[in-house]
Scaffold this motif. Structure first.
Motif, short mmCIF file in Angstrom:
data_model
loop_
_atom_site.label_atom_id
_atom_site.label_comp_id
_atom_site.label_asym_id
_atom_site.label_seq_id
_atom_site.Cartn_x
_atom_site.Cartn_y
_atom_site.Cartn_z
N THR A 254 26.54 26.87 -48.22
CA THR A 254 26.75 26.08 -46.96
C THR A 254 27.55 25.17 -47.30
O THR A 254 27.80 24.68 -48.32
CB THR A 254 25.29 25.80 -46.45
OG1 THR A 254 24.74 24.83 -47.16
CG2 THR A 254 24.47 27.16 -46.14
N ALA A 255 27.92 24.63 -46.10
CA ALA A 255 28.84 23.33 -45.97
C ALA A 255 28.40 22.72 -44.89
O ALA A 255 28.08 23.19 -43.61
CB ALA A 255 30.29 23.47 -45.99
N HIS A 260 26.34 20.17 -38.92
CA HIS A 260 25.57 21.28 -38.93
C HIS A 260 25.85 21.90 -40.29
O HIS A 260 26.82 21.98 -41.05
CB HIS A 260 26.15 22.71 -38.07
CG HIS A 260 26.05 22.13 -36.74
ND1 HIS A 260 24.83 22.17 -35.71
CD2 HIS A 260 26.91 21.49 -35.65
CE1 HIS A 260 24.96 21.77 -34.61
NE2 HIS A 260 26.35 21.33 -34.49
N ASP A 261 24.52 22.68 -40.78
CA ASP A 261 24.76 23.20 -42.03
C ASP A 261 25.17 24.55 -41.71
O ASP A 261 24.68 25.62 -41.12
CB ASP A 261 23.60 23.49 -42.62
CG ASP A 261 23.27 22.26 -43.71
OD1 ASP A 261 24.01 21.75 -44.21
OD2 ASP A 261 21.85 21.63 -43.89
N VAL A 262 26.27 25.07 -42.12
CA VAL A 262 27.00 26.19 -41.72
C VAL A 262 27.18 27.32 -43.06
O VAL A 262 27.63 26.70 -44.27
CB VAL A 262 28.66 26.12 -41.18
CG1 VAL A 262 29.34 27.42 -40.98
CG2 VAL A 262 28.46 25.04 -40.05
N THR A 263 26.74 28.43 -42.69
CA THR A 263 26.76 29.31 -43.87
C THR A 263 28.33 29.74 -44.05
O THR A 263 28.94 30.28 -43.18
CB THR A 263 25.85 30.62 -43.41
OG1 THR A 263 24.71 30.07 -43.29
CG2 THR A 263 25.81 31.68 -44.79
N SER A 294 28.12 25.00 -32.61
CA SER A 294 28.75 24.08 -31.47
C SER A 294 28.88 22.66 -31.99
O SER A 294 28.17 21.99 -32.59
CB SER A 294 28.15 24.34 -30.16
OG SER A 294 27.52 25.65 -30.12
N PHE A 295 29.77 21.92 -31.15
CA PHE A 295 30.16 20.60 -31.51
C PHE A 295 30.64 19.94 -30.18
O PHE A 295 31.47 20.73 -29.53
CB PHE A 295 30.64 20.18 -32.80
CG PHE A 295 31.91 20.82 -32.88
CD1 PHE A 295 32.01 22.33 -33.32
CD2 PHE A 295 33.37 20.17 -32.71
CE1 PHE A 295 33.57 22.77 -33.46
CE2 PHE A 295 34.47 21.00 -32.72
CZ PHE A 295 34.63 22.21 -33.15
N SER A 355 33.02 25.53 -29.79
CA SER A 355 32.06 26.24 -30.88
C SER A 355 33.07 27.44 -31.66
O SER A 355 34.15 27.52 -31.34
CB SER A 355 31.06 27.12 -30.07
OG SER A 355 31.87 28.04 -29.28
N PHE A 356 32.31 27.95 -32.70
CA PHE A 356 33.12 28.94 -33.68
C PHE A 356 32.03 29.56 -34.17
O PHE A 356 30.75 29.37 -34.43
CB PHE A 356 33.94 28.27 -34.69
CG PHE A 356 33.58 27.23 -35.72
CD1 PHE A 356 32.85 27.79 -36.88
CD2 PHE A 356 33.32 25.72 -35.44
CE1 PHE A 356 32.51 26.85 -37.81
CE2 PHE A 356 32.64 25.01 -36.28
CZ PHE A 356 32.33 25.42 -37.49
#
Lengths: 373, 301
Positions: A254-255, A260-263, A294-295, A355-356
């Motif tokens: 993740t990063a 957010h912790d995004v996988t 989302s941000f 968002s992505f």
């Protein structure tokens, strides 16, 4: 018609190496585009292929013939130049027939082939004019015609559209593609414009500083860029890059992106743990409204093109990459661009939720720039 | 302070005034030193004048000068000599000029020096060049005789300035030597304006070096060639000092061109009316020849 094989060709001027071990196999009838920023060696490669410059080392074959040390006229290729290089003292017909005449083809045959090519290109009514009496687009066709008439093994095109205005360029682009479908002659096309490369090529060869970065079909190149340079070069506007640190979590990685912790969509996530990475996200993969990640941002600038909107957002400090010496321009480094399709009008001062989808992310090694999948 | 609308030459409607104002000094000078003498000599050619003086009353109008001229064997001889000179000298000037220009247009070590050497004869004053050549061709001490004998071309010394053909050949040689650098410089300028891609395209089209010269270089140079040809021809036509210092028009009038004849009649025999008639004919021939040349230069570039 024939395939072309380029085997580790190099070129240096004194101590300056402009081409480093260029190897490429081109199939019979293929349309290959060499693309890259100016000074990347693409035009040099084309000139070497045409025989106008000598390769420092390496080997070139067209069909089964070794042409490495053959005069340009003996290679059976035709070339279209950026400024068309039409001879001002000859009529269109004689310009087109020049190559045949130099080879001693008889006049009747020249006439027949010139007329045939002129019909294909729709310039048969211009044959008796001189180049200076033609518009830019017409000159471009004559230059193409001069290449077609010869019925060569391959066409070499050196930025043939760059002297045309934007509208004509799009039109001619489609025409060259159609012409290629019709004639099926092996074509090598040099350009600095990634749109031309994407729209015309069977395969793109992307170059930087004399080194091939990636060879792939346009869609593959767009979806799976081999490194940061390719990712940034292909696509418009270019890919957004965010600096981050990878962390191991479960089997994957993740990063932390926008809090957010995004996988990350990588196969072997465990190996990434603790590494500095650059995460790439295409502007068109950012959507308005809430989604998987989302941000909320305050846009710096919104450009509207009617059918789409470009939203410029300041990147948070922790995601900004270090300014590279002579690299990308400052705004690309410090901002994120979202490309919103069919947007609703929105006032620029309003905060916005974007968002992505994490599956759309590209991951690159921050040190080497290579893609990690 | 508002400027007077009348005197403000920067206004669009007054701009052409400024142009005329700036042209005026040049026009006045040309009128004074070219146009006025021209009219005077045309006027003189229709009078029976020996020594022209502006304070003398006009003589009666007569065409006797022209009648004498066209009946004179010397005049037709001078025309023939001038024609031969113009043709031969222009031809070799072009051959040498274009050749040297093509050579020094290539990139090689010492290119700047080579260009300088090619242009050198042009910088040398005519009279000095002629004196040098007079020594080279001297019948007793000259380098040329020694060289010709050493090479076995002749078995006894040639007396260059007493044989009509030899004298004519020497005059031609000096004029070509003096005149080719100008052609070379003009051609070099023309060559450098031909885009490199013309040659690249021709190479890809399979044109050999000779074909590139005939089909690309020469046609691209045509406008420059036209102008240069006119200038060289006019120079040969009216050149005086080379022939005068070298042979004085002899031997047996073998090198007596129209300009030498004009000088001889005017300041040797003091027949200014007659000399003016020759000058007027020369002028007319020059004007017609250069008009033909310019009109023949293709207008396709």
């Amino acid at each position: 018609m024939a395939g072309i094989r380029i085997d580790s060709v190099t070129k240096s001027y004194g101590g300056l190496a402009v081409l480093k071990a260029f190897s490429l196999d081109i199939a019979d009838g293929e349309f290959v585009v060499l693309v890259g920023p100016s000074g990347c060696g693409k035009s040099t490669m084309l000139k070497i292929l045409a025989g106008l410059e000598e390769a420092s080392s390496g080997k070139i074959s067209i069909g089964d013939r070794d042409v490495t040390d053959l005069a340009p006229g003996d290679r059976d290729i035709a070339m279209v130049f950026q400024n068309y290089a039409l001879y001002p003292h000859l009529t269109v017909a004689r310009n087109m027939g020049f190559g045949l005449k130099m080879r001693g083809t008889d006049a009747g045959e020249i006439d027949r082939r010139v007329n045939e090519a002129a019909k294909i290109l729709g310039i048969d009514h211009l044959l008796e004019r001189r180049p200076r009496a033609l518009s830019g687009g017409q000159r471009q066709r004559v230059a193409l015609g001069r290449a077609i008439v010869r019925e060569p093994q391959a066409f070499l095109m050196d930025e043939p559209l760059s002297n045309l205005d934007a509208k004509l360029r799009v039109h001619t682009r489609a025409e060259i593609s159609a012409l290629h479908k019709r004639l099926r002659v092996t074509t090598i096309y040099v350009t600095h414009d990634q749109t031309e490369a994407m729209t015309m090529a069977d395969r793109i060869v992307i170059m930087k500083d004399g080194v091939i970065q990636q060879i792939a079909a346009p869609d593959v190149m767009f979806r799976e860029p081999a490194n940061l340079f390719v990712a940034g070069f292909i696509g418009s506007p270019g890919m957004n890059f965010l600096k981050a640190k990878a962390e191991a979590k479960g089997g994957g990685a993740t990063a932390k992106l926008f809090g957010h912790d995004v996988t990350l969509p990588v196969a072997n996530g465990g190996a990434l743990a603790g590494k500095d990475i650059v995460v790439g996200l295409r502007p068109e993969h950012i959507a308005a409204g809430p989604g998987q990640v989302s941000f909320t941002v305050a846009p710096r600038l919104i450009e509207s093109l009617g059918s789409e909107q470009y939203v410029y957002v300041d990147l948070p400090e922790e995601h900004r990459r270090e300014a590279s010496a002579g690299g990308d321009d400052e705004t690309r480094r410090t901002s994120l661009i979202a490309r919103l399709i069919n947007p609703e009008p929105r006032p620029p001062e309003e905060t916005l939720t974007l968002s992505f989808d994490p599956a759309r992310l590209h991951v690159f090694d921050a040190a080497s720039g290579e893609a990690i999948r | 302070m508002p400027r007077s609308a009348f005197l403000d030459l920067a206004r669009p409607s007054r701009r052409h005034w400024l142009g005329y104002l700036l042209l005026a000094p040049a026009v006045l000078l040309i009128a004074l030193i070219i146009v006025y003498p021209l009219f005077v000599s045309v006027d003189l050619s229709f009078q029976n004048v020996n020594i022209a003086r502006l304070d003398q009353p006009r003589r009666p109008f007569t065409t006797a000068n022209y009648e004498r001229l066209f009946a004179s064997e010397d005049f037709w001889n001078a025309c023939w000599v001038t024609f031969k000179l113009v043709t031969i000298v222009s031809f070799f000037c072009f051959l040498l000029g274009l050749g040297t220009a093509l050579l020094v247009n290539n990139r090689f070590k010492g290119q700047a020096l080579a260009r300088l050497l090619v242009a050198l004869p042009w910088a040398i004053p005519e009279v000095i060049a002629v004196v040098i050549f007079a020594w080279l061709f001297d019948s007793s001490f000259g380098l040329m005789n020694w060289l010709f004998i050493k090479l076995g071309l002749v078995d006894q010394t040639i007396n260059w300035f007493s044989s009509p053909d030899a004298a004519f050949a020497v005059v031609c040689t000096v004029m070509v030597w003096k005149g080719y650098p100008f052609v070379s410089i003009m051609m070099l300028a023309g060559l450098q304006s031909i885009p490199e891609d013309f040659y690249n395209a021709a190479k890809v089209d399979g044109a050999r070096a000779w074909q590139r010269l005939v089909h690309i270089t020469i046609p691209s140079l045509m406008p420059v060639i036209g102008v240069t040809l006119v200038l060289v021809m006019l120079w040969v036509f009216r050149d005086f000092s080379i022939i005068y210092v070298l042979t004085g028009g002899g031997p047996l009038k073998a090198t007596q061109s129209l300009s030498i004849m004009t000088y001889e009649q005017a300041f040797g025999f003091f027949k200014m009316g007659y000399a003016s008639a020759i000058g007027v004919i020369t002028l007319i021939v020059c004007v017609i020849a250069s008009r033909l040349m310019i009109a023949r230069a293709p207008d396709n570039i």
